[in-house]
Design an enzyme around this catalytic site. Sequence first.
Site, PDB file in Angstrom:
ATOM      1  CB  SER A  12      -0.957   0.003   1.190  1.00  0.00           C
ATOM      2  OG  SER A  12      -0.259  -0.255   2.383  1.00  0.00           O
ATOM      3  CG  ASP A 235      -2.464   4.920   8.098  1.00  0.00           C
ATOM      4  OD1 ASP A 235      -1.231   4.743   8.225  1.00  0.00           O
ATOM      5  OD2 ASP A 235      -3.071   4.757   7.024  1.00  0.00           O
ATOM      6  CG  HIS A 238      -0.849   3.860   4.459  1.00  0.00           C
ATOM      7  ND1 HIS A 238      -1.447   3.099   5.439  1.00  0.00           N
ATOM      8  CD2 HIS A 238      -0.422   2.997   3.504  1.00  0.00           C
ATOM      9  CE1 HIS A 238      -1.396   1.830   5.093  1.00  0.00           C
ATOM     10  NE2 HIS A 238      -0.771   1.734   3.923  1.00  0.00           N
TER      11      HIS A 238
END
Length: 256
Positions: A12, A235, A238
Site C-alpha cells: 500500500s 495510521d 501511510h
Amino acid sequence: MKGKSIMFVGDSLSRNQWQSLTCLLHSAVPNSPYTLDRVGDVSIFTLTEYKVKVMHDRNVYLVDVVREDIGRVLKLDSIQGSNLWEGTDMLIFNTWHWWYRRGPTQPWDFVELGGHIYKDIDRMRAFEMALKTWGAWVDANVDPTRVKVFFQGISPSHYNGSLWNEPGVTSCVRQKTPVPGSIYPGGLPPAVAVLKSVLSTIRKPVTLLDITTLSLLRKDGHPSIYGLTGAAGMDCSHWCLPGVPDTWNEILYNLI
C-alpha cells in the site's frame, strides 16, 4: 512517456505513490480524458490522449505466497508473479512493511527457503533473501536499453516518539510540524542498510529512490485518525495526499 507504461509493484506504500502520481498527472492536464480499471491485483490509470498507462500491482513481498496442502507458503526463492511486469517500460518496486506482520494479518503459514520448509525464520533475513531473488530476476530479465528500474526505498512509520525526541508519544496524532533540522534523531531503520547491500550486488542498473530520511522528518505527514479506518484506527504508516509521496514523485520525475 507517450505510448509507454509505468508500473508500481509493491504494497500500500506503492499504492500511495501510484495515487500521488496519477493525481499529479491529472492536475497537470485536467481536461485530458482518463480511464481507471482494475484487472486482478493490477490497478490501471490510463491517460488515453497520451496513451500512457500508470499501474499498480499489489504484491507485498515481491516473492510468491502459494497455497499448498500444508497451508500458505511464503516462497523466498520463487518469483512467478513477475509475469505481470514484463512488457512495462518503467518499474518501481517496493517491499518492507509486511515483513514483520504476525498473527491474524500475517498472510502466510510457512516459509520455504532453499528447498526447506520453516514455521518461521528471522524476518530481516527473509526480507534480504526475497530481495536477492528479486535482484536475480532483474539481472535475468530486464533489458536496460528498454526498461528503467527503480526501488522505492524504505518508507518509515511514526509510532515511537522517542525516535524524534518526544519520549512517551506512541503515534503521530496531533503532529503539526516536521522534525526540525535535516537529521533524524532515531537514525535510519535497519532495513535501509540491508536494501542498499542487496542493490549493490545487482548487475543491471537499478536506481534507489532514497526517500527514507526526508520522510522520517515528516512525522506530521500521516493521516493518523483521519485515515481509511477513521478514529478507530491510527495510521502513522501511510501518507496524506497531497503530501510526502508527491515529493517522492518529484524525485522520480527528475531521475527520468
